[in-house]
Design a protein around this motif. Sequence first.
Motif, short mmCIF file in Angstrom:
data_model
loop_
_atom_site.label_atom_id
_atom_site.label_comp_id
_atom_site.label_asym_id
_atom_site.label_seq_id
_atom_site.Cartn_x
_atom_site.Cartn_y
_atom_site.Cartn_z
N LEU A 41 2.57 3.19 1.18
CA LEU A 41 2.30 1.70 2.09
C LEU A 41 1.53 2.10 3.08
N THR A 42 0.24 1.32 3.16
CA THR A 42 -0.78 1.60 4.19
C THR A 42 -0.72 0.39 5.03
N PHE A 43 -0.54 0.55 6.15
CA PHE A 43 -0.63 -0.67 7.31
C PHE A 43 -1.70 -0.87 7.98
N ASP A 44 -2.21 -2.13 7.84
CA ASP A 44 -3.61 -2.71 8.58
C ASP A 44 -2.99 -3.53 9.81
N TYR A 45 -2.94 -2.77 10.97
CA TYR A 45 -2.22 -3.73 12.08
C TYR A 45 -3.54 -3.89 13.13
N GLY A 46 -4.79 -3.84 12.79
CA GLY A 46 -5.97 -4.17 13.50
C GLY A 46 -6.44 -3.02 14.23
N GLN A 47 -5.86 -1.74 13.87
CA GLN A 47 -6.36 -0.57 14.45
C GLN A 47 -8.08 -0.19 14.14
N LYS A 48 -8.35 0.36 15.20
CA LYS A 48 -10.06 0.42 14.86
C LYS A 48 -10.18 1.23 13.94
N SER A 49 -9.45 2.15 13.44
CA SER A 49 -9.96 3.19 12.06
C SER A 49 -9.28 2.53 10.94
N ALA A 50 -8.72 1.07 10.87
CA ALA A 50 -7.90 0.70 9.71
C ALA A 50 -8.78 0.67 8.52
N GLU A 51 -10.15 0.45 8.53
CA GLU A 51 -10.95 0.30 7.35
C GLU A 51 -11.24 1.99 6.77
N SER A 78 -6.73 6.54 2.45
CA SER A 78 -5.56 6.72 1.69
C SER A 78 -5.68 6.25 0.31
N ALA A 79 -6.53 5.37 0.07
CA ALA A 79 -6.80 5.02 -1.52
C ALA A 79 -7.17 6.18 -2.08
N LYS A 80 -8.01 7.25 -1.58
CA LYS A 80 -8.62 8.51 -2.11
C LYS A 80 -7.56 9.49 -2.42
N ILE A 81 -6.66 9.45 -1.48
CA ILE A 81 -5.45 10.24 -1.59
C ILE A 81 -4.42 9.65 -2.56
N CYS A 82 -4.35 8.39 -2.60
CA CYS A 82 -3.52 7.98 -3.75
C CYS A 82 -4.11 8.22 -5.13
N GLU A 83 -5.31 8.14 -5.38
CA GLU A 83 -6.11 8.34 -6.51
C GLU A 83 -5.74 9.95 -6.96
N TYR A 84 -6.05 10.90 -6.07
CA TYR A 84 -5.57 12.14 -6.18
C TYR A 84 -4.48 12.48 -6.63
N TYR A 85 -3.28 11.79 -6.03
CA TYR A 85 -1.98 12.06 -6.31
C TYR A 85 -1.34 11.07 -7.39
N LYS A 86 -2.12 10.11 -7.94
CA LYS A 86 -1.55 9.17 -8.88
C LYS A 86 -0.61 8.44 -8.22
N LEU A 87 -0.85 7.80 -7.07
CA LEU A 87 0.28 6.60 -6.49
C LEU A 87 -0.21 5.48 -6.62
N GLU A 88 0.62 4.42 -6.69
CA GLU A 88 0.26 3.09 -6.68
C GLU A 88 0.30 2.97 -5.04
N GLN A 89 -0.63 1.90 -4.57
CA GLN A 89 -0.95 1.91 -3.14
C GLN A 89 -0.65 0.36 -2.79
N LYS A 90 -0.04 0.19 -1.65
CA LYS A 90 -0.13 -1.37 -1.21
C LYS A 90 -0.45 -1.15 0.19
N ILE A 91 -1.23 -2.22 0.50
CA ILE A 91 -1.97 -2.44 2.03
C ILE A 91 -1.17 -3.25 2.42
N ILE A 92 -0.53 -3.14 3.74
CA ILE A 92 0.33 -4.35 4.29
C ILE A 92 -0.56 -4.82 5.48
N ASN A 117 11.17 -0.23 8.45
CA ASN A 117 12.27 -1.46 7.96
C ASN A 117 11.39 -2.04 6.89
N ILE A 118 10.07 -2.28 6.87
CA ILE A 118 9.24 -2.94 5.80
C ILE A 118 9.22 -2.03 4.31
N ALA A 119 9.22 -0.62 4.50
CA ALA A 119 9.47 0.14 3.41
C ALA A 119 11.06 0.17 2.99
#
Length: 224
Positions: free
Chosen positions: A33-43, A49-63, A109-111
Amino acid sequence: NNMNKSIILLSGGLDSLVSLGLKKEELNVSLALTFDYGQKSAEQEIEASAKICEYYKLEQKIIKLDWLKNITQTSLVSDKDIPTGNELDNPENSAKSVWVPNRNGLFLNIAGSFADSYGYNFILIGANKEEGQTFPDNTQEFINAINKEFEFSTQKSPKVVAPLINSDKNDIVMLALQHGVPLELTRSCYQGGAKHCGICESCSRLKHALEANHADEYIKVLFE
């Protein structure tokens, strides 16, 4: 034949990446789970995180948590300047300036909802000793409290695990090097630039830890 399955809170930063690298097999981490709460480095965090998920073969959800952004006064989100490494001498001020209201409680709690719904046994978080000294929501006491809460608020009672809870940044980099964690994929900067800025608090800590472990090749890749 691993009966466990686990969720990781993945920001793409050093702590979440190394937690994943250490526990991926043992706890069968399969959702990030990767959270986008408007942080400056969100993008940049989402991309890393997407590259890390690809490397470790995980499903990713952006919240996306737009409402959190709207009530957050911290420099991570607002137009205020982010504290630099020189301000590390005054951790209290620096901590105040990067505080996001109830962030870890909210994220866990979301997790917990995902775990309850899909039967995940564990939730990994990158909380560590260094941040625990400044942020109460990075301590073992906090994690114990959330685990207690899940006994009431979920049917599955997932366990929150923080593999780095007794480690400081030097230890974390050392563990990463020992276990072949792909540190070149980390994104630890608070700013939104293409490269790590090298001077914000998060960059300063990472750079010092890489220097302490003589990991010059990663300093080149991440900072130069």
